[in-house]
Design a protein around this motif. Structure first.
Motif, PDB file in Angstrom:
ATOM      1  N   ALA A  14       0.735  -1.244   0.026  1.00  0.00           N
ATOM      2  CA  ALA A  14       0.024  -0.078  -0.063  1.00  0.00           C
ATOM      3  C   ALA A  14       0.869   1.496   0.033  1.00  0.00           C
ATOM      4  O   ALA A  14       0.648   2.380  -0.673  1.00  0.00           O
ATOM      5  N   ASP A  44      -3.856  -5.862   4.380  1.00  0.00           N
ATOM      6  CA  ASP A  44      -3.886  -4.523   4.685  1.00  0.00           C
ATOM      7  C   ASP A  44      -4.754  -3.592   3.490  1.00  0.00           C
ATOM      8  O   ASP A  44      -5.623  -4.296   3.266  1.00  0.00           O
ATOM      9  N   ASP A  45      -4.550  -2.475   3.468  1.00  0.00           N
ATOM     10  CA  ASP A  45      -5.402  -1.750   2.555  1.00  0.00           C
ATOM     11  C   ASP A  45      -4.920  -1.575   1.002  1.00  0.00           C
ATOM     12  O   ASP A  45      -5.229  -0.814   0.528  1.00  0.00           O
ATOM     13  N   THR A  46      -3.953  -2.538   0.760  1.00  0.00           N
ATOM     14  CA  THR A  46      -3.343  -2.389  -0.664  1.00  0.00           C
ATOM     15  C   THR A  46      -4.355  -2.594  -1.694  1.00  0.00           C
ATOM     16  O   THR A  46      -4.366  -1.691  -2.540  1.00  0.00           O
ATOM     17  N   GLU A  48      -7.302  -1.680  -1.699  1.00  0.00           N
ATOM     18  CA  GLU A  48      -8.311  -0.363  -1.745  1.00  0.00           C
ATOM     19  C   GLU A  48      -7.515   0.532  -2.292  1.00  0.00           C
ATOM     20  O   GLU A  48      -8.056   1.567  -3.198  1.00  0.00           O
TER      21      GLU A  48
END
Length: 325
Positions: A14, A44-46, A48
């Motif tokens: 991310a 994780d928010d990768t 997104e």
């Protein structure tokens, strides 16, 4: 069918994948190309970040991390292009890099695999966009420490790439194109079976290029296809150093002449032992004059102590994988 399928494999990326995708989007704008992002269960928010930065990308969010090769195969299975381009999520291509790769591939149909010219964050040319092929001689030089005493030597450091000539149009036939940015024809990918899924990380690009040469392909790199890649991110920690040497052991066991593979492994072990013994003289991690990341002295000691986890290579399943894998 698209001419080009660009595949980016992410894992907890991310913090930097946005810059990679922004650069790719600009480089792809005038090409018949598609962008595919495969995420190996980052947690994780990768994903997104990817969807926000590159809404046009086809995103595959997987629930498993089976390594670089496994993720790349998942992307290739989705791809519609005649050519596949694998780009690391921390690499940033220049605007004309993809066009330069495609033009080079068209001019050199026997290549099968095409790479570019890596530059550092500061814009200096980094020769590590390709590597020399492991051989009994190169392993002997590692075992005796000669490649460290004579870094960059054409005699004693055969696996280190030679510097570019400075010609902006240079095209060079090379033994191994790094997987940080690798273009491969769909036909070559299918004929060779792609990256070997048994190799979790490190060594799959070398293994593929060595197999390609045996099938009559002649991989090349072109100086016109420029991409920026951070220096030393790949192997300065003990965990990544361990995976790097698991890959090195795999290549030795697979590709040295059959009667010399056991000797090759003994030489790799000897080289690690030698560096562990000399560890008090090793400076803190950094980049040497050949552009290679250097390890901490204690990492060499730990690598030697943990040799049972890596000297068998990836093929027997003993290799240590990162957390979450």
């Amino acid at each position: 069918m698209s001419v080009l399928s660009v595949i980016v494999l992410t894992y907890r990326s991310a913090a930097y994948v946005g810059r990679c995708l922004a650069a790719l989007t600009m480089a792809m704008k005038d090409l018949d190309a598609e962008l595919i992002v495969v995420d190996n269960a980052s947690g994780d928010d990768t994903v997104e970040v990817v969807r926000r930065v590159a809404p046009m990308a086809r995103v595959l969010a997987r629930d498993v991390n089976d390594g670089f090769a496994g993720g790349c195969h998942a992307g290739a299975d989705m791809a519609k292009g005649d050519r596949l381009l694998f780009v690391n999520p921390d690499a940033e291509v220049e605007p004309d890099a993809l066009e330069a790769l495609l033009e080079c591939a068209a001019r050199h149909p026997r290549a099968g695999i095409v790479g570019g010219r890596m530059v550092t964050d500061e814009g200096r040319t980094d020769p590590r966009s390709w590597w020399g092929k492991p051989s009994l001689w190169s392993v002997l030089c590692f075992g005796l420490g000669l490649n460290t005493v004579f870094p960059g030597s054409a005699i004693f450091d055969r696996e280190t790439p030679r510097p570019w000539s400075g010609d902006p149009g240079e095209v060079r036939q090379v033994p191994i194109v790094t997987g940080a940015m690798m273009l491969i024809s769909r036909s070559a990918w299918e004929r060779l079976g792609g990256f070997d899924k048994a190799i979790f990380m490190y060594g799959e690009d070398a293994d593929l290029c060595i197999k390609a040469a045996r099938h009559g392909y002649r991989p090349v790199v072109t100086a016109r296809a420029v991409y920026r890649h951070p220096s030393g991110m790949s192997s300065s920690s003990l965990g990544k150093l361990t995976m790097l040497f698991t890959g090195k052991a795999t290549l030795v066991r697979r590709h040295l002449p059959f009667g010399f593979r056991h000797l090759g492994i003994r030489l790799v072990l000897a080289g690690v032992w030698l560096r562990a013994q000399a560890s008090k003289r090793i400076t803190p991690p950094g980049i040497d004059r050949q552009g290679r990341p250097t390890a901490k002295g204690e990492d060499w000691i730990s690598l030697w102590k943990s040799r049972s986890t890596w000297h068998h290579g990836w093929d027997d399943g003993r290799g240590v994988r990162p957390g979450g894998a």
